[in-house]
Design a protein around this motif. Structure first.
Motif, mmCIF file in Angstrom:
data_model
loop_
_atom_site.group_PDB
_atom_site.id
_atom_site.type_symbol
_atom_site.label_atom_id
_atom_site.label_comp_id
_atom_site.label_asym_id
_atom_site.label_seq_id
_atom_site.Cartn_x
_atom_site.Cartn_y
_atom_site.Cartn_z
ATOM 1 N N ASN A 102 0.688 -1.500 -0.118
ATOM 2 C CA ASN A 102 0.178 0.538 0.080
ATOM 3 C C ASN A 102 0.964 1.085 0.236
ATOM 4 O O ASN A 102 0.399 2.400 -0.415
ATOM 5 C CB ASN A 102 -0.764 -0.382 0.916
ATOM 6 N N ASP A 103 1.950 1.007 0.970
ATOM 7 C CA ASP A 103 2.968 2.060 0.827
ATOM 8 C C ASP A 103 4.263 2.314 -0.150
ATOM 9 O O ASP A 103 5.042 3.097 -0.022
ATOM 10 C CB ASP A 103 3.363 2.319 2.109
ATOM 11 N N PHE A 104 3.908 1.247 -1.817
ATOM 12 C CA PHE A 104 5.418 1.001 -2.365
ATOM 13 C C PHE A 104 5.769 2.264 -2.680
ATOM 14 O O PHE A 104 3.893 2.855 -3.707
ATOM 15 C CB PHE A 104 5.259 -0.172 -2.481
ATOM 16 N N PRO A 105 6.366 2.811 -3.239
ATOM 17 C CA PRO A 105 6.254 4.540 -4.305
ATOM 18 C C PRO A 105 6.486 3.920 -5.909
ATOM 19 O O PRO A 105 6.621 2.281 -6.596
ATOM 20 C CB PRO A 105 7.640 4.770 -4.020
ATOM 21 N N SER A 106 5.593 4.289 -6.583
ATOM 22 C CA SER A 106 5.598 4.467 -7.975
ATOM 23 C C SER A 106 5.326 5.857 -8.900
ATOM 24 O O SER A 106 5.754 6.621 -8.125
ATOM 25 C CB SER A 106 3.950 3.905 -7.686
ATOM 26 N N GLU A 107 5.865 4.862 -10.094
ATOM 27 C CA GLU A 107 5.595 6.587 -11.540
ATOM 28 C C GLU A 107 5.796 5.839 -12.398
ATOM 29 O O GLU A 107 5.672 4.759 -12.659
ATOM 30 C CB GLU A 107 8.032 6.575 -11.134
ATOM 31 N N LYS A 108 4.791 6.541 -12.820
ATOM 32 C CA LYS A 108 4.131 6.316 -14.529
ATOM 33 C C LYS A 108 3.327 5.162 -14.403
ATOM 34 O O LYS A 108 3.876 4.313 -15.334
ATOM 35 C CB LYS A 108 5.493 6.659 -15.591
ATOM 36 N N ASN A 109 2.596 5.325 -13.151
ATOM 37 C CA ASN A 109 2.055 4.037 -13.028
ATOM 38 C C ASN A 109 2.404 3.067 -13.101
ATOM 39 O O ASN A 109 1.907 1.360 -14.043
ATOM 40 C CB ASN A 109 1.021 4.060 -14.119
ATOM 41 N N ARG A 110 3.482 2.643 -12.626
ATOM 42 C CA ARG A 110 3.993 1.521 -12.298
ATOM 43 C C ARG A 110 4.672 1.402 -10.516
ATOM 44 O O ARG A 110 5.063 2.673 -10.303
ATOM 45 C CB ARG A 110 4.942 1.166 -13.474
ATOM 46 N N TYR A 111 4.949 0.628 -10.328
ATOM 47 C CA TYR A 111 5.646 0.892 -8.651
ATOM 48 C C TYR A 111 7.262 0.373 -9.721
ATOM 49 O O TYR A 111 7.923 -0.191 -10.062
ATOM 50 C CB TYR A 111 5.590 -1.132 -8.590
ATOM 51 N N LEU A 112 7.508 1.294 -8.590
ATOM 52 C CA LEU A 112 9.731 1.443 -8.916
ATOM 53 C C LEU A 112 9.719 -0.212 -8.715
ATOM 54 O O LEU A 112 10.167 -0.982 -7.629
ATOM 55 C CB LEU A 112 10.146 1.925 -8.071
ATOM 56 N N ASN A 113 11.042 -0.229 -9.872
ATOM 57 C CA ASN A 113 12.021 -1.478 -9.281
ATOM 58 C C ASN A 113 13.062 -1.458 -7.943
ATOM 59 O O ASN A 113 13.073 -0.222 -7.868
ATOM 60 C CB ASN A 113 12.993 -1.339 -10.888
ATOM 61 N N PHE A 114 12.867 -2.198 -7.745
ATOM 62 C CA PHE A 114 14.293 -1.803 -6.636
ATOM 63 C C PHE A 114 15.610 -1.967 -6.734
ATOM 64 O O PHE A 114 16.035 -0.800 -5.617
ATOM 65 C CB PHE A 114 14.552 -4.009 -5.794
ATOM 66 N N ALA A 141 -1.504 -11.165 -3.895
ATOM 67 C CA ALA A 141 -2.437 -9.478 -4.516
ATOM 68 C C ALA A 141 -2.392 -10.068 -6.305
ATOM 69 O O ALA A 141 -3.930 -9.552 -6.976
ATOM 70 C CB ALA A 141 -1.135 -8.128 -4.489
ATOM 71 N N THR A 142 -1.578 -10.132 -6.921
ATOM 72 C CA THR A 142 -2.044 -10.866 -8.329
ATOM 73 C C THR A 142 -2.470 -11.323 -8.794
ATOM 74 O O THR A 142 -3.684 -10.941 -9.657
ATOM 75 C CB THR A 142 -0.334 -10.729 -8.572
ATOM 76 N N THR A 143 -2.556 -12.424 -8.457
ATOM 77 C CA THR A 143 -4.045 -13.553 -8.721
ATOM 78 C C THR A 143 -5.337 -13.209 -8.023
ATOM 79 O O THR A 143 -6.513 -13.927 -8.769
ATOM 80 C CB THR A 143 -3.471 -14.594 -7.306
ATOM 81 N N ALA A 144 -5.343 -12.366 -7.033
ATOM 82 C CA ALA A 144 -6.575 -12.215 -6.227
ATOM 83 C C ALA A 144 -6.951 -10.563 -7.252
ATOM 84 O O ALA A 144 -8.446 -9.687 -7.284
ATOM 85 C CB ALA A 144 -6.862 -11.595 -5.331
ATOM 86 N N LYS A 145 -6.084 -10.156 -7.934
ATOM 87 C CA LYS A 145 -6.215 -9.507 -8.929
ATOM 88 C C LYS A 145 -6.800 -7.863 -8.392
ATOM 89 O O LYS A 145 -7.879 -7.000 -8.998
ATOM 90 C CB LYS A 145 -7.613 -8.945 -10.188
ATOM 91 N N THR A 146 -6.092 -7.966 -7.480
ATOM 92 C CA THR A 146 -6.155 -6.427 -6.282
ATOM 93 C C THR A 146 -4.691 -5.030 -6.989
ATOM 94 O O THR A 146 -4.998 -4.561 -6.923
ATOM 95 C CB THR A 146 -6.436 -6.397 -4.953
ATOM 96 N N LEU A 147 -4.173 -5.612 -8.322
ATOM 97 C CA LEU A 147 -3.436 -4.661 -8.495
ATOM 98 C C LEU A 147 -2.967 -3.659 -9.466
ATOM 99 O O LEU A 147 -3.751 -4.561 -10.363
ATOM 100 C CB LEU A 147 -1.654 -5.821 -8.688
ATOM 101 N N THR A 148 -2.932 -2.584 -9.325
ATOM 102 C CA THR A 148 -3.280 -1.752 -10.334
ATOM 103 C C THR A 148 -2.160 -1.004 -11.406
ATOM 104 O O THR A 148 -1.943 -0.772 -12.101
ATOM 105 C CB THR A 148 -4.018 -0.667 -9.605
ATOM 106 N N MET A 149 -1.304 -1.845 -10.832
ATOM 107 C CA MET A 149 0.254 -1.295 -11.835
ATOM 108 C C MET A 149 0.977 -2.190 -11.823
ATOM 109 O O MET A 149 1.012 -3.660 -11.241
ATOM 110 C CB MET A 149 0.385 -0.210 -10.967
ATOM 111 N N ARG A 150 2.585 -1.747 -12.771
ATOM 112 C CA ARG A 150 2.748 -3.521 -12.914
ATOM 113 C C ARG A 150 4.353 -3.714 -11.490
ATOM 114 O O ARG A 150 4.017 -2.508 -11.305
ATOM 115 C CB ARG A 150 3.780 -3.476 -14.113
ATOM 116 N N ARG A 151 4.230 -5.005 -10.869
ATOM 117 C CA ARG A 151 4.868 -5.104 -9.831
ATOM 118 C C ARG A 151 6.089 -4.917 -10.319
ATOM 119 O O ARG A 151 7.093 -4.649 -11.678
ATOM 120 C CB ARG A 151 4.687 -6.389 -9.945
ATOM 121 N N PRO A 152 7.433 -4.745 -9.162
ATOM 122 C CA PRO A 152 8.521 -4.138 -9.455
ATOM 123 C C PRO A 152 9.818 -5.771 -9.355
ATOM 124 O O PRO A 152 9.284 -6.305 -9.214
ATOM 125 C CB PRO A 152 8.930 -3.973 -7.303
#
Length: 416
Positions: A102-114, A141-152
């Motif tokens: 929930n608090d993971f940073p994102s940019e340009k509609n995707r979560y930032l890579n590690f 979360a991916t299986t539950a389809k609750t993510l809205t952006m690409r994972r890191p």
């Protein structure tokens, strides 16, 4: 004079080495050392060290040198790494990604890579330690389809020259473990990559590069063990996006195999895979693409390969992700934009045992697979070979042990 002779000898030894390797230069990095502990990092697996570690990396940016992660467990968010830097994670150290989505940073509609590195030169990731992505909450979360952006992704590199990755264990990324896009002079060796078989989209190495060697790696993952992707829309036969790549002495366990594709429009020339083993991979030797995303694959060879317990030990298809029910169903003859072209593929000294599908070669009617040679290939499988739309398939001292006859359509086959 003595110094000149020594330099000449070293140059000769380097040339001998490069006759084996595909990279031409290793990264050059200064001997200066920055320890993250000196800038406030705490390895207690509780403190979030993003600012302290990024401050250390920023300092190294100005002078170059080694950024040292000492023994301990360092919880951390996304980081940026720069040119002329060696990130060394020592044995006994773990660099661990925070997993609070929930608090993971994102940019340009995707979560930032590690760990993110872009348009840099002379970069090294080394040490006997661990980079842990703590990916399970992301897979759920991916299986539950609750993510809205690409994972890191765990380690993302784009537009780099002179890269070395060695010694590190990569674990459980939210998405891909190691991703390299449009890089050159790449040497990945002696790394371990691990994620559960049911983890989501956890490719081991996803790569497009020129002059690259990957050797002595062990990869078990939930998607492609290695995926060679080259999706620039240019069909550059004279200057392919991927060229001069060697994959040698690697062990592949669970995963979807050593894949080329599915994006291949940038073209590939001169890939050598040798002295590798596959055990329990869903696919092993796999080439996959489709109309609209294809390019030219030329001069691809596999030698001294052992494959056990695979559903599709050798699966080469121009219909990804789904083949027709029968080859007669597709009668297309017009050659469209970005049609795949496969040619000059060699498989030598390959043993496949306890497999399901013996062999699948499935070209397009307007673009058949051209000139594929099997020499000293022995396959034991439940189901027989499928060879569809292949202009020349040559079998030399090779055999398929199965109860089914091969299914051949619109193909020229000799020696089977």
């Amino acid at each position: 004079m003595k110094l000149a002779k020594t330099y000449l000898l070293m140059s000769m030894l380097l040339c001998t080495s490069l006759a084996y390797a595909q990279y031409t230069r290793l990264p050059q990095i200064s001997s200066k050392i920055y320890s993250v502990k000196d800038y406030g990092a705490v390895g207690d697996n509780k403190t979030v060290n993003t600012q302290a570690i990024q401050k250390t990396l920023d300092l190294a940016k100005t002078t170059g040198g080694k950024v040292l992660i000492p023994a301990g467990e360092y919880l951390c968010g996304p980081l940026n790494l720069y040119s002329s830097t060696n990130l060394e994670i020592v044995k006994g150290a773990t660099l661990r990604l925070t997993n609070i989505i929930n608090d993971f940073p994102s940019e340009k509609n995707r979560y930032l890579n590690f760990i993110n590195i872009s348009k840099a030169t002379d970069v090294k990731i080394s040490g006997g330690g661990i980079i842990d992505g703590q990916g399970e909450p992301w897979w759920i979360a991916t299986t539950a389809k609750t993510l809205t952006m690409r994972r890191p992704q765990l380690l993302y590199m784009e537009g780099l020259q002179r890269v070395e990755i060695t010694g590190v264990t990569f674990l459980n990324p939210p998405n891909t473990h190691i991703s390299l896009k449009n890089c050159s002079d790449v040497y990945i060796h002696d790394v371990r990559i691990e994620a559960p078989a049911k983890s989501r989209n956890t490719d081991g190495i996803n790569i497009s590069a020129k002059n690259c060697t990957i050797e002595r790696c062990t990869i078990n993952t939930g998607d492609d063990n290695i995926a060679i992707n080259f999706g620039n829309k240019k069909q550059a036969e004279d200057d392919p996006e991927v060229q001069n790549m060697l994959i040698s002495d690697c062990n592949f366990g669970v995963g979807h195999g050593l894949s080329i594709g599915s994006y291949t429009s940038g073209s590939l020339r001169n890939l050598k895979v040798r002295n590798c083993s596959f055990d329990g991979t869903t696919s092993a030797i796999r080439i996959k693409t489709a109309r609209g995303r294809g390019g030219i694959l030329d001069q691809v060879s596999y030698e001294n390969i052992t494959i056990r317990n695979s559903r599709w030990p050798i699966f080469i298809s121009q219909y990804y992700p789904h083949e027709p029910k029968t080859p007669q169903e597709d009668t297309t003859t017009a050659i469209g934009a970005y049609n795949p072209i496969y040619k000059n593929i060699s498989l030598k000294n390959i043993t496949c045992s306890n497999c399901q599908e013996a062999l699948i070669l499935w070209g397009l009617p307007e673009s058949p697979i051209q000139n594929i040679r099997f020499e000293d290939v022995k396959i034991s499988a439940s189901k027989g070979a499928q060879i569809y739309h292949v202009s020349k398939a040559e079998f030399v001292n090779s055999a398929i042990k199965t109860t089914e006859k091969p299914r051949i359509y619109n193909s020229t086959v000799t020696g089977l």
